[in-house]
Design a protein around this motif. Structure first.
Motif, PDB file in Angstrom:
ATOM      1  N   THR A 160      -1.327 -53.215 -16.979  1.00 46.21           N
ATOM      2  CA  THR A 160      -1.943 -52.144 -16.193  1.00 46.21           C
ATOM      3  C   THR A 160      -2.774 -51.235 -17.094  1.00 46.21           C
ATOM      4  OG1 THR A 160       0.033 -52.171 -14.778  1.00 46.21           O
ATOM      5  CG2 THR A 160      -1.497 -50.325 -14.513  1.00 46.21           C
ATOM      6  N   PRO A 161      -4.084 -51.086 -16.824  1.00 46.72           N
ATOM      7  CA  PRO A 161      -4.942 -50.239 -17.657  1.00 46.72           C
ATOM      8  C   PRO A 161      -4.635 -48.750 -17.455  1.00 46.72           C
ATOM      9  CG  PRO A 161      -6.181 -51.099 -15.789  1.00 46.72           C
ATOM     10  CD  PRO A 161      -4.841 -51.760 -15.754  1.00 46.72           C
ATOM     11  N   PHE A 162      -4.472 -48.047 -18.550  1.00 45.39           N
ATOM     12  CA  PHE A 162      -3.977 -46.672 -18.524  1.00 45.39           C
ATOM     13  C   PHE A 162      -4.881 -45.710 -17.751  1.00 45.39           C
ATOM     14  CE2 PHE A 162      -3.591 -42.447 -20.566  1.00 45.39           C
ATOM     15  CZ  PHE A 162      -2.272 -42.180 -20.267  1.00 45.39           C
ATOM     16  N   ASP A 163      -6.119 -45.541 -18.174  1.00 49.77           N
ATOM     17  CA  ASP A 163      -6.995 -44.553 -17.535  1.00 49.77           C
ATOM     18  C   ASP A 163      -7.411 -44.976 -16.133  1.00 49.77           C
ATOM     19  OD1 ASP A 163      -7.274 -42.447 -19.505  1.00 49.77           O
ATOM     20  OD2 ASP A 163      -8.308 -43.910 -20.739  1.00 49.77           O
ATOM     21  N   SER A 164      -7.617 -46.263 -15.941  1.00 51.09           N
ATOM     22  CA  SER A 164      -8.032 -46.754 -14.636  1.00 51.09           C
ATOM     23  C   SER A 164      -6.948 -46.513 -13.588  1.00 51.09           C
ATOM     24  CB  SER A 164      -8.356 -48.249 -14.717  1.00 51.09           C
ATOM     25  OG  SER A 164      -8.703 -48.768 -13.456  1.00 51.09           O
ATOM     26  N   TRP A 165      -5.732 -46.937 -13.889  1.00 53.45           N
ATOM     27  CA  TRP A 165      -4.635 -46.733 -12.948  1.00 53.45           C
ATOM     28  C   TRP A 165      -4.294 -45.251 -12.815  1.00 53.45           C
ATOM     29  CZ3 TRP A 165       0.258 -44.699 -12.609  1.00 53.45           C
ATOM     30  CH2 TRP A 165       1.045 -45.115 -11.520  1.00 53.45           C
ATOM     31  N   LEU A 200      -2.166 -59.333 -11.941  1.00 54.40           N
ATOM     32  CA  LEU A 200      -2.829 -60.396 -12.689  1.00 54.40           C
ATOM     33  C   LEU A 200      -4.334 -60.430 -12.491  1.00 54.40           C
ATOM     34  CD1 LEU A 200      -0.286 -63.330 -12.158  1.00 54.40           C
ATOM     35  CD2 LEU A 200      -0.406 -61.691 -14.047  1.00 54.40           C
ATOM     36  N   VAL A 201      -4.814 -59.965 -11.338  1.00 56.95           N
ATOM     37  CA  VAL A 201      -6.247 -60.058 -11.032  1.00 56.95           C
ATOM     38  C   VAL A 201      -6.912 -58.685 -10.955  1.00 56.95           C
ATOM     39  CG1 VAL A 201      -7.968 -60.917  -9.397  1.00 56.95           C
ATOM     40  CG2 VAL A 201      -5.870 -62.225  -9.791  1.00 56.95           C
ATOM     41  N   LEU A 202      -6.506 -57.854  -9.987  1.00 57.55           N
ATOM     42  CA  LEU A 202      -7.192 -56.581  -9.769  1.00 57.55           C
ATOM     43  C   LEU A 202      -7.168 -55.675 -11.002  1.00 57.55           C
ATOM     44  CD1 LEU A 202      -6.307 -55.442  -6.119  1.00 57.55           C
ATOM     45  CD2 LEU A 202      -8.463 -56.351  -6.998  1.00 57.55           C
ATOM     46  N   ASN A 203      -6.042 -55.642 -11.694  1.00 51.03           N
ATOM     47  CA  ASN A 203      -5.942 -54.784 -12.880  1.00 51.03           C
ATOM     48  C   ASN A 203      -6.812 -55.242 -14.040  1.00 51.03           C
ATOM     49  OD1 ASN A 203      -4.168 -53.129 -11.582  1.00 51.03           O
ATOM     50  ND2 ASN A 203      -2.363 -53.714 -12.751  1.00 51.03           N
TER      51      ASN A 203
END
Length: 341
Positions: free
Chosen positions: A110-115, A175-178
């Motif tokens: 999970t990407p930190f800033d994006s999420w 697996l995909v959207l993140n």
């Protein structure tokens, strides 16, 4: 002064009073945070070694069930630390939160800033019918569902099917959207996606070279998908439950949204530990800067927080059949309930 403005003034006073009582608990500490991180990460890595040994010696599949389940629970716990870091509440240092956030973000794909950006929007809009769509579960009102074309109703039914949002959904999300950019993201959010993807590739490379590609992919997929299902269920039941809260923007109130629209998911102690006290979700929404390791203390010492009716494991299963918000009855209802209205 009008009755409406007087009510608004009283609501603001109530919010300020309660949040003032919560502020002493919004203090992060290096000791508890680093102990949580070291013990959880250490146990997670030890389980990885155990599972790699099981694969290496081609032992029976059933021997994997327990270590995969425990590792998945620990990965959920690591995600709670990641979640705290997005609120800058896990460690006293902002830089420390970002470092731990990127580390745990890579482990949880999970990407930190994006999420984190989407999640902060969720905190500012949850329960607001006029500001849905970012960081929340797709929820339609009864009127919106009835007015939708057949293909949108079908898509919504599929989305709300437990086999989809607890099965296909987590796999697609993690697996995909993140792995992708989201429309409207800034440079920091896109950079976090790139960095996280790069870190994941490094982990895959290390895993493949040490335990073998087949073993790594088998273990990672089993743990990741199990943890994803558990995590999505937690997020779902925190806001989609009997007695929840939604309101139009002009009537939306953040205190009511936190106290009525966020569940107190009362779990057995072992599960509460695994989930990092996130079941005390109404407390978290009232003041997100409270670290996970102080939520229970806060709840125990402030009587106003204990007025929320606990949601038990058994009662939470009803959430699987609550699909639409009925604005007239002010409650979540099932698809089946449409037949009688």
């Amino acid at each position: 002064m009008s009755i409406l403005s007087e009510q608004s003034r009283q609501q603001r006073q109530t919010i300020n009073t309660l949040r003032q009582a919560l502020r002493p608990y919004a203090r992060a500490g290096y000791g508890p945070a680093l102990w949580q991180l070291a013990s959880t990460l250490g146990a997670y890595l030890a389980l990885w070694v155990l599972m790699a040994i099981l694969v290496r010696y081609d032992l029976p599949f059933w021997l994997f069930i327990v270590p995969v389940a425990i590792a998945a629970g620990l990965l959920v716990r690591l995600f709670i630390f990641f979640h705290d870091c997005t609120h800058s509440s896990f460690l006293p240092s902002r830089r420390g939160n970002r470092i731990v956030g990127y580390l745990t973000g890579a482990l949880t794909f999970t990407p930190f800033d994006s999420w984190g950006r989407a999640h902060l929007v969720h905190h500012g809009t949850y329960g607001d019918l006029d500001r849905r769509g970012v960081g929340d579960i797709w929820t339609l009102t009864v009127e919106e569902y009835r007015a939708s074309p057949w293909y949108r109703r079908l898509g919504y039914r599929l989305f709300r099917n437990p086999f989809v949002f607890l099965g296909v959904g987590p796999a697609y999300q993690f697996l995909v959207l993140n792995r992708l950019y989201v429309k409207g993201q800034g440079a920091s959010e896109r950079r976090s996606v790139n960095i996280t993807n790069a870190l994941i590739l490094v982990m895959i490379g290390i895993g493949g070279l040490t335990v073998g590609w087949k073993a790594y992919l088998l273990i990672q997929s089993a743990v990741m998908l199990t943890a994803g299902t558990l995590g999505v269920w937690l997020f779902y039941v925190q806001h989609q439950f009997e007695g929840g809260y939604w309101a139009r923007h002009e009537e939306w109130d953040p205190l009511v949204a936190a106290m009525k629209g966020c569940s107190y998911y009362k779990l057995p102690k072992v599960l509460q530990w695994i989930t990092g006290n996130i079941g005390l979700h109404h407390v978290h929404h009232l003041l997100p800067r409270i670290p996970n390791y102080r939520l229970q203390e806060c709840y125990d010492e402030i009587p106003a927080l204990q007025e929320v009716t606990p949601l038990t494991l058994r009662k939470s299963l009803k959430s699987l059949f609550l699909n639409l918000w009925d604005e007239q009855r002010q409650r979540l209802v099932s698809f089946r309930a449409l037949r009688s209205t």
